[in-house]
Design a protein around this motif. Structure first.
Motif, PDB file in Angstrom:
ATOM      1  N   VAL A 189       0.844  -1.200   0.000  1.00  0.00           N
ATOM      2  CA  VAL A 189       0.000   0.000   0.000  1.00  0.00           C
ATOM      3  C   VAL A 189       0.881   1.253   0.000  1.00  0.00           C
ATOM      4  CG1 VAL A 189      -1.641   1.327   1.383  1.00  0.00           C
ATOM      5  CG2 VAL A 189      -1.964  -1.129   1.085  1.00  0.00           C
ATOM      6  N   LEU A 190       1.918   1.229   0.822  1.00  0.00           N
ATOM      7  CA  LEU A 190       2.813   2.387   0.900  1.00  0.00           C
ATOM      8  C   LEU A 190       3.536   2.632  -0.418  1.00  0.00           C
ATOM      9  CD1 LEU A 190       4.293   1.893   4.462  1.00  0.00           C
ATOM     10  CD2 LEU A 190       2.775   3.729   3.713  1.00  0.00           C
ATOM     11  N   ARG A 191       3.946   1.581  -1.081  1.00  0.00           N
ATOM     12  CA  ARG A 191       4.627   1.755  -2.379  1.00  0.00           C
ATOM     13  C   ARG A 191       3.704   2.416  -3.389  1.00  0.00           C
ATOM     14  NH1 ARG A 191       6.163  -3.615  -1.333  1.00  0.00           N
ATOM     15  NH2 ARG A 191       8.201  -3.660  -0.354  1.00  0.00           N
ATOM     16  N   LYS A 192       2.440   2.015  -3.379  1.00  0.00           N
ATOM     17  CA  LYS A 192       1.468   2.650  -4.279  1.00  0.00           C
ATOM     18  C   LYS A 192       1.296   4.121  -3.932  1.00  0.00           C
ATOM     19  CE  LYS A 192      -1.152  -1.462  -5.423  1.00  0.00           C
ATOM     20  NZ  LYS A 192      -2.415  -2.196  -5.293  1.00  0.00           N
ATOM     21  N   GLU A 193       1.260   4.425  -2.624  1.00  0.00           N
ATOM     22  CA  GLU A 193       1.142   5.821  -2.196  1.00  0.00           C
ATOM     23  C   GLU A 193       2.354   6.625  -2.638  1.00  0.00           C
ATOM     24  OE1 GLU A 193       0.375   6.373   1.971  1.00  0.00           O
ATOM     25  OE2 GLU A 193      -1.292   4.957   1.954  1.00  0.00           O
ATOM     26  N   ILE A 194       3.526   6.058  -2.491  1.00  0.00           N
ATOM     27  CA  ILE A 194       4.757   6.753  -2.869  1.00  0.00           C
ATOM     28  C   ILE A 194       4.753   7.053  -4.364  1.00  0.00           C
ATOM     29  CG2 ILE A 194       7.257   6.453  -3.146  1.00  0.00           C
ATOM     30  CD1 ILE A 194       7.175   4.938  -0.421  1.00  0.00           C
ATOM     31  N   ASN A 195       4.315   6.091  -5.169  1.00  0.00           N
ATOM     32  CA  ASN A 195       4.297   6.291  -6.622  1.00  0.00           C
ATOM     33  C   ASN A 195       3.227   7.277  -7.066  1.00  0.00           C
ATOM     34  OD1 ASN A 195       6.426   4.523  -7.049  1.00  0.00           O
ATOM     35  ND2 ASN A 195       5.074   2.759  -7.252  1.00  0.00           N
ATOM     36  N   GLY A 196       2.164   7.420  -6.274  1.00  0.00           N
ATOM     37  CA  GLY A 196       1.065   8.273  -6.678  1.00  0.00           C
ATOM     38  C   GLY A 196       1.031   9.641  -6.026  1.00  0.00           C
ATOM     39  N   GLN A 197       1.928   9.913  -5.086  1.00  0.00           N
ATOM     40  CA  GLN A 197       1.895  11.178  -4.363  1.00  0.00           C
ATOM     41  C   GLN A 197       3.171  11.975  -4.586  1.00  0.00           C
ATOM     42  OE1 GLN A 197       1.323  10.496  -0.208  1.00  0.00           O
ATOM     43  NE2 GLN A 197      -0.839   9.975  -0.409  1.00  0.00           N
ATOM     44  N   GLU A 198       3.061  13.216  -4.196  1.00  0.00           N
ATOM     45  CA  GLU A 198       4.231  14.084  -4.184  1.00  0.00           C
ATOM     46  C   GLU A 198       4.205  14.868  -2.884  1.00  0.00           C
ATOM     47  OE1 GLU A 198       4.582  16.557  -7.598  1.00  0.00           O
ATOM     48  OE2 GLU A 198       4.193  14.926  -8.982  1.00  0.00           O
ATOM     49  N   GLY A 199       5.354  15.373  -2.489  1.00  0.00           N
ATOM     50  CA  GLY A 199       5.430  16.251  -1.334  1.00  0.00           C
ATOM     51  C   GLY A 199       5.455  15.538  -0.002  1.00  0.00           C
ATOM     52  N   HIS A 200       4.770  16.148   0.977  1.00  0.00           N
ATOM     53  CA  HIS A 200       4.831  15.712   2.373  1.00  0.00           C
ATOM     54  C   HIS A 200       4.279  14.297   2.567  1.00  0.00           C
ATOM     55  CE1 HIS A 200       4.174  15.541   6.670  1.00  0.00           C
ATOM     56  NE2 HIS A 200       4.899  16.646   6.811  1.00  0.00           N
ATOM     57  N   GLY A 201       3.186  13.966   1.928  1.00  0.00           N
ATOM     58  CA  GLY A 201       2.593  12.633   2.069  1.00  0.00           C
ATOM     59  C   GLY A 201       3.525  11.547   1.584  1.00  0.00           C
ATOM     60  N   ARG A 202       4.240  11.844   0.532  1.00  0.00           N
ATOM     61  CA  ARG A 202       5.195  10.886  -0.018  1.00  0.00           C
ATOM     62  C   ARG A 202       6.341  10.642   0.963  1.00  0.00           C
ATOM     63  NH1 ARG A 202       7.484  11.382  -6.129  1.00  0.00           N
ATOM     64  NH2 ARG A 202       8.100   9.215  -6.310  1.00  0.00           N
ATOM     65  N   GLN A 203       6.812  11.711   1.577  1.00  0.00           N
ATOM     66  CA  GLN A 203       7.907  11.589   2.545  1.00  0.00           C
ATOM     67  C   GLN A 203       7.485  10.753   3.748  1.00  0.00           C
ATOM     68  OE1 GLN A 203      10.809  12.291   1.822  1.00  0.00           O
ATOM     69  NE2 GLN A 203      11.955  12.403   3.716  1.00  0.00           N
ATOM     70  N   GLY A 204       6.267  10.973   4.232  1.00  0.00           N
ATOM     71  CA  GLY A 204       5.758  10.192   5.358  1.00  0.00           C
ATOM     72  C   GLY A 204       5.631   8.716   5.005  1.00  0.00           C
ATOM     73  N   ALA A 205       5.182   8.424   3.788  1.00  0.00           N
ATOM     74  CA  ALA A 205       5.052   7.036   3.340  1.00  0.00           C
ATOM     75  C   ALA A 205       6.425   6.382   3.235  1.00  0.00           C
ATOM     76  CB  ALA A 205       4.321   6.978   2.004  1.00  0.00           C
ATOM     77  N   ARG A 206       7.403   7.141   2.747  1.00  0.00           N
ATOM     78  CA  ARG A 206       8.774   6.597   2.663  1.00  0.00           C
ATOM     79  C   ARG A 206       9.333   6.277   4.041  1.00  0.00           C
ATOM     80  NH1 ARG A 206      11.612  10.396  -1.912  1.00  0.00           N
ATOM     81  NH2 ARG A 206      10.776   9.262  -3.697  1.00  0.00           N
ATOM     82  N   LEU A 207       9.075   7.148   4.993  1.00  0.00           N
ATOM     83  CA  LEU A 207       9.546   6.924   6.358  1.00  0.00           C
ATOM     84  C   LEU A 207       8.888   5.675   6.955  1.00  0.00           C
ATOM     85  CD1 LEU A 207      11.225   7.880   8.764  1.00  0.00           C
ATOM     86  CD2 LEU A 207       9.292   9.313   9.425  1.00  0.00           C
ATOM     87  N   GLU A 208       7.590   5.537   6.752  1.00  0.00           N
ATOM     88  CA  GLU A 208       6.892   4.364   7.267  1.00  0.00           C
ATOM     89  C   GLU A 208       7.383   3.088   6.577  1.00  0.00           C
ATOM     90  OE1 GLU A 208       2.403   2.589   8.001  1.00  0.00           O
ATOM     91  OE2 GLU A 208       2.617   4.629   7.244  1.00  0.00           O
ATOM     92  N   LEU A 209       7.655   3.175   5.281  1.00  0.00           N
ATOM     93  CA  LEU A 209       8.171   2.029   4.548  1.00  0.00           C
ATOM     94  C   LEU A 209       9.536   1.604   5.090  1.00  0.00           C
ATOM     95  CD1 LEU A 209       7.670   0.038   2.243  1.00  0.00           C
ATOM     96  CD2 LEU A 209       8.752   1.680   0.698  1.00  0.00           C
ATOM     97  N   GLU A 210      10.386   2.570   5.392  1.00  0.00           N
ATOM     98  CA  GLU A 210      11.695   2.254   5.972  1.00  0.00           C
ATOM     99  C   GLU A 210      11.538   1.599   7.338  1.00  0.00           C
ATOM    100  OE1 GLU A 210      15.569   1.547   6.342  1.00  0.00           O
ATOM    101  OE2 GLU A 210      14.559   2.237   4.524  1.00  0.00           O
ATOM    102  N   ASN A 211      10.593   2.077   8.136  1.00  0.00           N
ATOM    103  CA  ASN A 211      10.325   1.456   9.437  1.00  0.00           C
ATOM    104  C   ASN A 211       9.827   0.020   9.274  1.00  0.00           C
ATOM    105  OD1 ASN A 211      11.128   3.698  10.910  1.00  0.00           O
ATOM    106  ND2 ASN A 211       9.070   4.561  10.968  1.00  0.00           N
ATOM    107  N   LEU A 212       9.005  -0.206   8.248  1.00  0.00           N
ATOM    108  CA  LEU A 212       8.525  -1.563   7.972  1.00  0.00           C
ATOM    109  C   LEU A 212       9.677  -2.480   7.564  1.00  0.00           C
ATOM    110  CD1 LEU A 212       5.155  -1.045   6.089  1.00  0.00           C
ATOM    111  CD2 LEU A 212       5.494  -2.158   8.286  1.00  0.00           C
TER     112      LEU A 212
END
Length: 103
Positions: A55-78
């Motif tokens: 789900v996070l990878r899809k968010e990262i590919n579909g978003q830009e800006g702050h939301g994308r950064q948060g998804a990347r951080l959560e993905l790294e934590n995962l």
């Protein structure tokens, strides 16, 4: 969900193919208990993390800006959590092997 997974993979009975049973010596009940409860719990957590990562990878590919950064951080934590879960999975497997007398 566990029952659904086992039925999807093995059908309603793990011994539908009797030729496998004769070679392995395992009954239906034995095949359903191959993994310990500890292993099942760890594997379930790994599956949950994997689904969330998708789900996070899809968010990262579909978003830009702050939301994308948060998804990347959560993905790294995962990813870090997944590495720890892998250690736990191996420890649970080793525990099962010791209980069975293989180690």
């Amino acid at each position: 969900m566990k029952k659904e997974l086992s039925e999807d993979i093995l059908g309603c009975c793990a011994c539908e193919d009797n030729t496998e049973e004769t070679f392995s010596g395992l009954t239906c009940a034995d095949k359903k208990r191959i993994f310990t409860i500890r292993e099942q719990e760890v594997l379930a957590r790994i599956r949950e993390a994997s689904l969330r990562a998708g789900v996070l990878r899809k968010e990262i590919n579909g978003q830009e800006g702050h939301g994308r950064q948060g998804a990347r951080l959560e993905l790294e934590n995962l990813r870090l959590m997944r590495a720890e879960l892998e250690k736990e999975r191996v420890a649970a497997r080793d525990e099962r092997m010791r209980m069975l007398g293989h180690l």
